[in-house]
Design a protein around this motif. Sequence first.
Motif, PDB file in Angstrom:
ATOM      1  N   SER A 130       0.841  -1.203   0.000  1.00 44.87           N
ATOM      2  CA  SER A 130       0.000   0.000   0.000  1.00 44.87           C
ATOM      3  C   SER A 130       0.868   1.243   0.000  1.00 44.87           C
ATOM      4  CB  SER A 130      -0.929   0.027   1.223  1.00 44.87           C
ATOM      5  OG  SER A 130      -0.235   0.540   2.348  1.00 44.87           O
ATOM      6  N   SER A 131       0.210   2.398  -0.147  1.00 46.47           N
ATOM      7  CA  SER A 131       0.952   3.656  -0.152  1.00 46.47           C
ATOM      8  C   SER A 131       1.595   3.925   1.208  1.00 46.47           C
ATOM      9  CB  SER A 131       0.048   4.816  -0.561  1.00 46.47           C
ATOM     10  OG  SER A 131      -1.156   4.789   0.149  1.00 46.47           O
ATOM     11  N   MET A 132       1.115   3.266   2.270  1.00 47.21           N
ATOM     12  CA  MET A 132       1.679   3.529   3.608  1.00 47.21           C
ATOM     13  C   MET A 132       3.190   3.290   3.636  1.00 47.21           C
ATOM     14  SD  MET A 132       1.059   4.534   6.652  1.00 47.21           S
ATOM     15  CE  MET A 132       1.738   4.436   8.312  1.00 47.21           C
ATOM     16  N   ASP A 135       5.242   6.142   2.272  1.00 47.40           N
ATOM     17  CA  ASP A 135       4.694   7.390   2.805  1.00 47.40           C
ATOM     18  C   ASP A 135       5.221   7.559   4.236  1.00 47.40           C
ATOM     19  OD1 ASP A 135       2.988   9.192   4.075  1.00 47.40           O
ATOM     20  OD2 ASP A 135       1.200   8.582   3.014  1.00 47.40           O
ATOM     21  N   GLN A 136       4.549   6.973   5.207  1.00 48.61           N
ATOM     22  CA  GLN A 136       4.951   7.170   6.597  1.00 48.61           C
ATOM     23  C   GLN A 136       5.116   5.822   7.315  1.00 48.61           C
ATOM     24  OE1 GLN A 136       2.678  10.687   8.275  1.00 48.61           O
ATOM     25  NE2 GLN A 136       2.074  10.770   6.142  1.00 48.61           N
ATOM     26  N   SER A 137       5.870   4.933   6.655  1.00 48.80           N
ATOM     27  CA  SER A 137       6.058   3.587   7.210  1.00 48.80           C
ATOM     28  C   SER A 137       6.747   3.624   8.567  1.00 48.80           C
ATOM     29  CB  SER A 137       6.859   2.728   6.236  1.00 48.80           C
ATOM     30  OG  SER A 137       8.049   3.395   5.880  1.00 48.80           O
ATOM     31  N   ALA A 138       7.525   4.690   8.835  1.00 42.59           N
ATOM     32  CA  ALA A 138       8.213   4.783  10.137  1.00 42.59           C
ATOM     33  C   ALA A 138       7.202   4.735  11.284  1.00 42.59           C
ATOM     34  CB  ALA A 138       9.031   6.069  10.210  1.00 42.59           C
ATOM     35  N   GLY A 296       4.828  14.271   9.905  1.00 38.46           N
ATOM     36  CA  GLY A 296       4.230  14.009   8.599  1.00 38.46           C
ATOM     37  C   GLY A 296       5.258  13.445   7.644  1.00 38.46           C
ATOM     38  N   THR A 297       5.066  13.747   6.376  1.00 34.82           N
ATOM     39  CA  THR A 297       5.955  13.187   5.370  1.00 34.82           C
ATOM     40  C   THR A 297       7.344  13.838   5.393  1.00 34.82           C
ATOM     41  OG1 THR A 297       4.965  14.707   3.810  1.00 34.82           O
ATOM     42  CG2 THR A 297       4.155  12.453   3.769  1.00 34.82           C
ATOM     43  N   GLY A 298       7.421  15.073   5.888  1.00 34.87           N
ATOM     44  CA  GLY A 298       8.735  15.732   5.938  1.00 34.87           C
ATOM     45  C   GLY A 298       9.732  14.910   6.729  1.00 34.87           C
ATOM     46  N   THR A 299       9.280  14.290   7.810  1.00 36.54           N
ATOM     47  CA  THR A 299      10.195  13.482   8.616  1.00 36.54           C
ATOM     48  C   THR A 299      10.276  12.045   8.125  1.00 36.54           C
ATOM     49  OG1 THR A 299       8.371  13.165  10.146  1.00 36.54           O
ATOM     50  CG2 THR A 299       9.971  14.833  10.739  1.00 36.54           C
ATOM     51  N   ALA A 370       3.871  -6.013   2.698  1.00 35.88           N
ATOM     52  CA  ALA A 370       5.203  -5.999   2.095  1.00 35.88           C
ATOM     53  C   ALA A 370       5.566  -4.545   1.783  1.00 35.88           C
ATOM     54  CB  ALA A 370       5.201  -6.840   0.835  1.00 35.88           C
ATOM     55  N   SER A 371       6.848  -4.295   1.572  1.00 33.99           N
ATOM     56  CA  SER A 371       7.343  -2.929   1.443  1.00 33.99           C
ATOM     57  C   SER A 371       7.262  -2.448  -0.011  1.00 33.99           C
ATOM     58  CB  SER A 371       8.789  -2.916   1.931  1.00 33.99           C
ATOM     59  OG  SER A 371       9.080  -1.678   2.453  1.00 33.99           O
ATOM     60  N   THR A 372       6.455  -1.424  -0.232  1.00 31.97           N
ATOM     61  CA  THR A 372       6.205  -0.950  -1.600  1.00 31.97           C
ATOM     62  C   THR A 372       7.489  -0.589  -2.373  1.00 31.97           C
ATOM     63  OG1 THR A 372       3.953  -0.340  -1.055  1.00 31.97           O
ATOM     64  CG2 THR A 372       4.931   0.794  -2.932  1.00 31.97           C
TER      65      THR A 372
END
Length: 705
Positions: A130-132, A135-138, A296-299, A370-372
């Motif tokens: 997925s987009s996660m 995006d913000q997998s952390a 957010g996405t910046g980090t 799984a990792s996009t």
Amino acid sequence: MREATSYCRICLGYCGVRVTVDDTERVVKVRGDFDNPLTQGYACIKGLESHAFQNHPGRVLHPLKKVGDKHVRIGLAEALDEIAAQMKAIIAEDGPQALSVYRGTGAQAASTMGPMILGFAKAVGAQFFSSMTIDQSAKWVVADRLGIWAAGKDPFETADVWLFAGANPLVSVWSWSTPVQNPVKRIKEAKARGTKIIVIDPRVSDMAKFADLHLQITPGEDAAVAAGLLNIILREGWEDKAFCKDHVHGLEALRAAVAPFTPDMVAQRAGITAQELMTAADLFARQAKRGNVVTGTGTSMAPNPNITEHLYECLGVVCGRYLREGDAVPNPGVLRARRPRRAEVLGPARGFEKRPKSRVRGTVQLMGEASTPTLPEEILTPGPGRIRSLLVSGGNLAVALPDPTTTTKAFKALDLLVALEPMMTETARLAHYVLPPPVMFERPDNTWTLEWVNLSTPYAQYTPAIVPPPKDSELCFESFALWSLCKRLGKQIRFAGKSLDMTTPPSEEDLLAMLVDGAVPLDEIKASPSGRIYAPEPQTVEGPGPSAGRFDVMPDDAAAELKAVLNAKSGTVSGYDFRLISRRMREVSNSTLQDLPEIKTRVPFNPLCAHPDDVARLGLSDGARVQVVSAHGRIPAVIESDNTLKRGVVSMTHGFGRLPDVKADYDQVGVSVSHLISLTEDCEPLQAMPRMSAIPVRIEPEAAR
Ligand SMILES: Nc1nc2c(c(=O)[nH]1)N[C@H]1C(S)=C(S)[C@@H](COP(=O)(O)OP(=O)(O)OC[C@H]3O[C@@H](n4cnc5c(=O)[nH]c(N)nc54)[C@H](O)[C@@H]3O)O[C@H]1N2
Ligand SMILES: Nc1nc2c(c(=O)[nH]1)N[C@H]1C(S)=C(S)[C@@H](COP(=O)(O)OP(=O)(O)OC[C@H]3O[C@@H](n4cnc5c(=O)[nH]c(N)nc54)[C@H](O)[C@@H]3O)O[C@H]1N2
Ligand code: SF4
Ligand SMILES: [Mo]
């Protein structure tokens, strides 16, 4: 002409709208709905132009099949037969793991889509992406390593302080724990209540303009900044000692690990003053009693996202900024059943260690996904387990992934690429089959997705389909396509915890009703077309249960990552004197809406924004043509002065441009920033999150080439 009430689903603002429909049943105008109690008339340019998306001449109105280089019309049933037959053959040859699905951000445009795709993947045994994880997998890594507070964070509405790091919800209208409906109003209300706002961003972002304190840091230095803040807090004794005693493990290890991050050292690395850092720590931890951090996405796109996210979360942990026993739950649930909220830690599950690792890079699965970023490699690497089929729904993965050249090569190597997609996107262009769904105002929906993700007000709205699909079109809901494929594959699909009847396809309305299990019956929700804020029976946070865990604030792997940050050389990389940061534009949503006439006049392409002093230093002026060069690639751009940027930092929005093998003019369609990004180098080792912000680049004047 008639007017109808609905809400916009382009982003999770879910703005209430009034929609004008002409006599041919076409939506011709959209405006904010002042009767909507949550968004109160607000709608952004994207929502106001959403009728143009719906009526766009480039919209796909019939199932398409790729024959040679062209897409030709095919009947829906025939397309489903052919797709299922190919999936069946692949499963027979290589097993179900050779199939994959990707759920993109378009899934938030339809509440049924996300659960249906997951149901499909589980039913057939396909790998789920997925987009996660691009995006913000952390955030998932940190939930797994640090733990989660079951009752949730301190609510924004009752906070004394809020810290935004790498997040700009006033434009993105997205946040994990800040209300984003009519976001400027929400922030103004918070400020009027006395909430102090701290922003950490290399840019004077829209959010930073409201900040009581803005740390305009060097991009990519967030881990040092967060460690520096924790160091001050723990040194001064500003942590919540009682909370730490009851709920935290490893506080002394955290204290020791952040100790080298002194204010002077952090100030030097992050390009701020030691005083600014100390003021931020004081404001957050000493002056305020309640309020937390949102990133957010910046980090998440800058280097070291896992340790960065971990440390920012630890600020809330050591200060105990969570809903406590006896506190009121802001939204006990309207569409969703209320669940007990306990004042306890769900201890770190470290599930990523237990699940199978990727065959290509040994990357971990997060929350079973799984990792996009590894998907192209999964397709291109021969051997058992190779992915041969990809079904994309609500995503434009060919544009979303780094390194479009490799990504395109991978997608062309697939035996089967299916796009459930309303537009002829770059991904659809590569697809063997495109199955177009009805879009926003052609489909019923309810606000279940929002309530699931983040909605701090007990609000709900239902919208019927406002108009029928365009005349002579053959569209299908994603849910129908996925159910039909399962049926043809002889698989049982589950949705909302139940097995679906595999003889009669479920209608979209049936599925929406199945999602709702809250206190307010769906009929009552339907009776308030502009949405309603309900007054559910109040709920308070309960005490901890017998199996309460503890936050692990400095596990060994996080400590090793922090040590690496400490030892890393900061400053610019030789040959690349700028850092390129990610940033979102108000007018577009990732790769969507760029082609709408009104949007095109406002943002025909994605410019390279730079501080005016840097533009002058380069001997350039606004509108000059340049090349942006990273270690991975080069792209053309037009430079634009932007005094909100820190010197030495440039920014450019993603989602523009065409596939590498399509001749396209930058002035017409912009360019993909992703050419500057590698899929394999500079990635977070655990989950392969690429470095998509704070990218070392240089700017070459066009004439120099
Ligand atoms: N209009 C619009 N809205 C959108 C989208 C869109 O494309 N357009 N996309 C949607 C999606 S998919 C998502 S995930 C969300 C994302 O939502 P947000 O995470 O809020 O995304 P941005 O608005 O890009 O804000 C990111 C901020 O991080 C800053 N930043 C960049 N690099 C760094 C860094 O190294 N450190 C720090 N501290 N800050 C940094 C940028 O200057 C920017 O202000 O938005 C969603 N909403
Ligand atoms: N360089 C760089 N790359 C990035 C980012 C970045 O900041 N910089 N951001 C990353 C992030 S945060 C994300 S989330 C990804 C975004 O990745 P994706 O989600 O893959 O990309 P989007 O462009 O948001 O794609 C959404 C798609 O949904 C379609 N859609 C709209 N409505 C519907 C509908 O009703 N049904 C269906 N089936 N489809 C619909 C749209 O036409 C569009 O093609 O990109 C990532 N890539
Ligand atoms: S903020 Fe804009 S795009 Fe998001 S829901 Fe509201 S109108 Fe739609
Ligand atoms: Mo995203």
